[in-house]
Write an enzyme that holds these catalytic residues in place. Structure first.
Site, mmCIF file in Angstrom:
data_model
loop_
_atom_site.group_PDB
_atom_site.id
_atom_site.type_symbol
_atom_site.label_atom_id
_atom_site.label_comp_id
_atom_site.label_asym_id
_atom_site.label_seq_id
_atom_site.Cartn_x
_atom_site.Cartn_y
_atom_site.Cartn_z
ATOM 1 C CG ASP A 159 27.974 -34.817 -9.664
ATOM 2 O OD1 ASP A 159 27.408 -35.629 -10.418
ATOM 3 O OD2 ASP A 159 28.596 -34.713 -8.835
ATOM 4 C CE LYS B 143 30.140 -37.199 -6.285
ATOM 5 N NZ LYS B 143 28.862 -36.791 -6.480
#
Ligand code: ATR
Length: 295
Positions: A113, A77
């Site tokens: 997210d 990420k």
């Protein structure tokens, strides 16, 4: 009867997927393929195990094959950011990407997210974070994504309580310029008095996750107040000890499955331009988690 997905793949099928290491337990292929099937879209979603050192080659491969995009998960990420052509505002502020969109050869990194959590707050809990005082438990990557999204959504306060003090300080000072007040706290500082002013408490660590799910939560029941919403991003088990204790005291709660579904729904929309069938994604996910629990 389920249709064989392979029978629907043709020369014009769009391919997306997820890169992670490990990736075998990812729930994302199931959620996305079910959604594509339901919407009648010619898209498929495939898991790829990409080792950390292979990430640059994977990005080159994505460009070469003109895939429409990917989700990226642990451990990519943060590392992927420097390989992309552009980052969305929230991905830049979080410093991590979970969704890449191939916009005619330009790779744009997004982070769904934190926004997925904020959508779940609004849609599933009916809680608008604008102007509200929020406490995060934990200061890792998930806390950072959620903290940035809450600050951008106009929360008045986003305080950070963490076991390791310097990480609480670090995240808090990162959030301060984004428009919310923020201060670091120690977990030991969380007393009935110090927590009274919060409208919501969000647990962002992996504490309480299966198989170590029978543990006392990071927020003690005495520090929970009737007016608070208690959210947990852990979704296995679906009802963590934190949520169960909050429910026992009559507080509103938000389980972690909503964030998982909404981050997927946002990625789906970024890629396809269509609204995602969120309810159906949630029911597919619940059925799979029940199946895994029994299996
Ligand atoms: P993620 O990216 O999933 O958020 P992470 O960056 O490793 O994962 O962060 C994990 C978070 O959970 C941290 O806030 C961590 O606290 P520390 O900074 O003190 O390590 C928190 N955490 C993990 N295990 C914990 C435990 N047993 N007690 C309290 N906090 C815990």
């Amino acid at each position: 009867m389920t249709m064989d997905l392979r029978a629907t793949i043709t020369g014009t099928t769009h391919i997306v997927g997820v890169w992670g290491d490990p990736v075998a337990h990812s729930l994302s292929p199931l959620i996305h393929n079910a959604a594509f099937g339901k919407a009648g879209l010619h898209w498929v979603y495939v898991p790829f195990r990409v080792a950390p050192e292979a990430l640059p080659e994977a990005v080159a491969g994505l460009r070469a094959m003109q895939l429409h995009g990917v989700n990226v998960t642990v451990p990519h990420k943060v590392a992927i950011c420097s390989h992309l052509d552009e980052l969305s505002e929230s991905a830049r502020l979080i410093g991590a990407v979970n969704t890449v969109v191939n916009k005619n050869g330009r790779l744009v990194g997004h982070n769904t997210d934190g926004d997925g959590f904020v959508h779940s707050l609004r849609v599933d809990a009916g809680f608008d974070p604008r102007g509200r005082n929020i406490l995060l438990l934990g200061a890792g990557g998930a806390a950072r994504a959620i903290g940035v999204a809450l600050a951008l959504a106009g929360s008045a306060t986003v305080d950070v309580a963490n076991r390791t003090w310097h990480r609480a300080q670090h995240l808090s000072s990162h959030l301060q310029p984004l428009g919310s007040a923020s201060k670091p706290l120690r977990l030991d500082d969380l007393t009935p008095d110090t927590t009274y002013g919060y409208d919501a408490v969000v647990h962002t660590s992996s504490w309480g996750m299966t198989p170590d799910d029978d543990v006392p939560p990071l927020l003690a029941p005495e520090a929970m107040h009737k007016h608070m919403l208690i959210a947990d991003i852990v979704y296995t088990p679906r009802h963590t000890t934190l949520l169960r204790q909050a429910e026992k005291k009559g507080l509103a709660t938000l389980p972690g499955l909503g964030m998982l579904v909404h981050q997927a729904a946002l990625a789906y929309t970024l890629w396809t331009g269509h609204d995602a069938p969120v309810d159906m994604m949630l029911s597919v996910l619940k059925a799979e988690l029940d199946r895994r629990k029994e299996g």
